[in-house]
Write an enzyme that holds these catalytic residues in place. Structure first.
Site, PDB file in Angstrom:
ATOM      1  N   HIS A   1       0.808  -1.226   0.000  1.00  0.00           N
ATOM      2  CA  HIS A   1       0.000   0.000   0.000  1.00  0.00           C
ATOM      3  C   HIS A   1       0.842   1.276   0.000  1.00  0.00           C
ATOM      4  O   HIS A   1       0.600   2.207   0.768  1.00  0.00           O
ATOM      5  CB  HIS A   1      -0.954   0.008   1.194  1.00  0.00           C
ATOM      6  CG  HIS A   1      -2.033  -1.048   1.128  1.00  0.00           C
ATOM      7  ND1 HIS A   1      -2.530  -1.545  -0.051  1.00  0.00           N
ATOM      8  CD2 HIS A   1      -2.706  -1.718   2.113  1.00  0.00           C
ATOM      9  CE1 HIS A   1      -3.469  -2.444   0.201  1.00  0.00           C
ATOM     10  NE2 HIS A   1      -3.583  -2.581   1.503  1.00  0.00           N
TER      11      HIS A   1
ATOM     12  N   HIS B   1      -9.363   2.438   0.668  1.00  0.00           N
ATOM     13  CA  HIS B   1      -9.359   1.266   1.547  1.00  0.00           C
ATOM     14  C   HIS B   1     -10.470   1.335   2.598  1.00  0.00           C
ATOM     15  O   HIS B   1     -10.252   0.998   3.771  1.00  0.00           O
ATOM     16  CB  HIS B   1      -7.978   1.140   2.204  1.00  0.00           C
ATOM     17  CG  HIS B   1      -7.558  -0.247   2.541  1.00  0.00           C
ATOM     18  ND1 HIS B   1      -8.211  -1.019   3.477  1.00  0.00           N
ATOM     19  CD2 HIS B   1      -6.559  -1.018   2.059  1.00  0.00           C
ATOM     20  CE1 HIS B   1      -7.605  -2.198   3.573  1.00  0.00           C
ATOM     21  NE2 HIS B   1      -6.604  -2.218   2.716  1.00  0.00           N
TER      22      HIS B   1
ATOM     23  N   GLU C   1     -11.471  -3.233  -2.619  1.00  0.00           N
ATOM     24  CA  GLU C   1     -10.451  -2.283  -3.069  1.00  0.00           C
ATOM     25  C   GLU C   1     -10.275  -2.474  -4.574  1.00  0.00           C
ATOM     26  O   GLU C   1      -9.635  -3.433  -5.000  1.00  0.00           O
ATOM     27  CB  GLU C   1      -9.125  -2.561  -2.356  1.00  0.00           C
ATOM     28  CG  GLU C   1      -9.209  -2.539  -0.855  1.00  0.00           C
ATOM     29  CD  GLU C   1      -8.115  -3.404  -0.213  1.00  0.00           C
ATOM     30  OE1 GLU C   1      -6.939  -3.262  -0.571  1.00  0.00           O
ATOM     31  OE2 GLU C   1      -8.453  -4.237   0.643  1.00  0.00           O
TER      32      GLU C   1
HETATM   33  C1  BGC Z   1      -4.481  -6.439   2.247  1.00  0.00           C
HETATM   34  C2  BGC Z   1      -4.368  -7.192   3.538  1.00  0.00           C
HETATM   35  C3  BGC Z   1      -3.861  -6.253   4.553  1.00  0.00           C
HETATM   36  C4  BGC Z   1      -4.825  -5.113   4.669  1.00  0.00           C
HETATM   37  C5  BGC Z   1      -4.335  -4.095   5.623  1.00  0.00           C
HETATM   38  C6  BGC Z   1      -5.481  -5.369   2.438  1.00  0.00           C
HETATM   39  O1  BGC Z   1      -5.626  -4.651   1.275  1.00  0.00           O
HETATM   40  O2  BGC Z   1      -4.802  -7.288   1.170  1.00  0.00           O
HETATM   41  O3  BGC Z   1      -3.530  -8.312   3.418  1.00  0.00           O
HETATM   42  O4  BGC Z   1      -3.669  -6.854   5.783  1.00  0.00           O
HETATM   43  O5  BGC Z   1      -5.016  -4.510   3.431  1.00  0.00           O
HETATM   44  O6  BGC Z   1      -5.372  -3.593   6.285  1.00  0.00           O
END
Ligand code: BGC
Length: 355
Positions: free
Chosen positions: A114, A186, A318
């Site tokens: 991310h 998110h 997402e």
């Molecule tokens: C991921 C997860 C991660 C989370 C964090 C998601 O987009 O795929 O693996 O733990 O984000 O909050």
């Protein structure tokens, strides 16, 4: 107050507390003529609240988050945040581009997740109000080398609350050197507004016959596997909890490959919550969607209104390009080059039905 007399959409601002370095965050509230309300802060571009009616007309908050900006620091689950430059994982934080190797900040075991520890979810965005459209335009310029990425990347995200109860998110980015880009939001939804403590009784549909298989550090192997009839299959409506224990790993945390992807805006998923009657529909121009059921929440975080976020307290859809695409030649391209414009649109629509 939402009432039938309210027939104007409005934008207001209020202080949202300070970050540890003393910067004031602002909370912007968009309201439409139906009383649907979306609250967004300039810190991380976070969607802090979405207030939408249930089938009886009760307007309640259906996303996870905090009452003040300091709750979001650190925002380990990425509640509501804008994610960039690259959503999801890049294996070992490394990729080759035009013959050169780049090394990114790592923050998820050996991998980059991310956008890295100081990704777009941690920065202050400039916000312009667009009252005519009932929209906010957020802008952030990421400097050459930030989190290890090449090029200066200028990103704008326009959040629009429409009068048909949709939150439209329009992403654009330009760069002065080739760089990977994969932007998303998110938000974690719980359509019961927390009345069901987890989302296992929500009913989900995802228009995807395949998903990207991952290894045990969540990096795609390159295989696009049919969902077949197994636990991964959401091609017809399914209660999320029905087969979650049969999913490889810790629950749903997978990138679904949208059927018939052609870059146009189309419906890719919907979720229904039976007690409230709320329905979330998701449209996107993007080829993938990470369906994540909040598996890593564990009751250690207390959010808005004192709600304890237990495991699977919310789900995320997402919309995205495929994880680790810069290292996976068979995946759709995610490299943005000078002179090009990255564009993506995702729409989350809120409605209700009786059954
Ligand atoms: C991921 C997860 C991660 C989370 C964090 C998601 O987009 O795929 O693996 O733990 O984000 O909050």
């Amino acid at each position: 107050m939402a009432s039938e007399e309210q027939n104007e959409s409005t934008i207001t601002q209020a202080p949202f507390g300070k970050t540890p370095d003393g910067r004031e965050a602002t909370l912007y509230t968009l309201t439409n003529k139906n009383g649907v309300t979306v609250k967004i802060t300039n810190y991380g571009g976070i969607v802090a609240s979405i207030l939408a009616p249930d089938k009886a007309g009760n307007i309640e908050d259906i996303v996870l988050g905090y009452d003040q900006v300091y709750g979001y620091i650190p925002n380990d689950p990425y509640f509501g945040a804008l994610i960039g430059r690259f959503g999801n994982r890049i294996a070992k934080g490394k990729f080759y581009l035009d013959g050169k190797e780049y090394t990114l900040a790592t923050n998820n075991g050996p991998n980059h997740l991310h956008g890295g520890p100081a990704g777009f979810h941690t920065v202050f965005w400039d916000v312009e109000e667009l009252p005519q459209q009932n929209a906010l335009k957020l802008t952030y310029t990421s400097q050459d080398g930030e989190e290890g990425y090449p090029g200066t990347l200028t990103t704008t995200v326009v959040y629009t609350l429409t009068d048909d109860n949709s939150l439209l998110i329009a992403y654009e980015a330009t760069t002065d050197k080739p760089t990977p880009v994969n932007l998303t939001n998110h938000s974690y939804f719980n359509l019961s507004a927390g009345k069901t403590q987890d989302v296992l009784s929500h009913v989900a549909t995802i228009d995807a016959d395949r998903y990207t298989v991952v290894d045990d550090s969540f990096i795609p192997t390159g295989e696009l596997r049919p969902v077949a009839d197994g636990p991964m299959d959401f091609t017809s409506p399914k209660v999320i909890g029905t087969e979650i224990e049969d999913v490889e790993g810790n629950g749903y945390d997978h990138n679904y490959v949208i059927n018939d992807y052609d870059g146009s805006l189309k419906k890719i998923a919907s979720v229904y919550e039976p007690t409230s009657g709320r329905v979330l529909e998701v449209e996107s121009t993007l080829p993938g969607v990470q369906f994540y059921t909040g598996n890593f929440l564990n009751g250690s975080l207390t959010g808005k209104g004192g709600q304890v976020y237990i495991q699977r307290a919310g789900f995320c859809l997402e919309t995205q390009d495929f994880p680790d695409a810069p290292n996976q030649p068979s995946f759709p391209n995610t490299i943005l080059r000078p002179g090009e414009i990255y564009k993506a649109t995702t729409v989350y629509s809120f409605s209700t039905r009786e059954k």
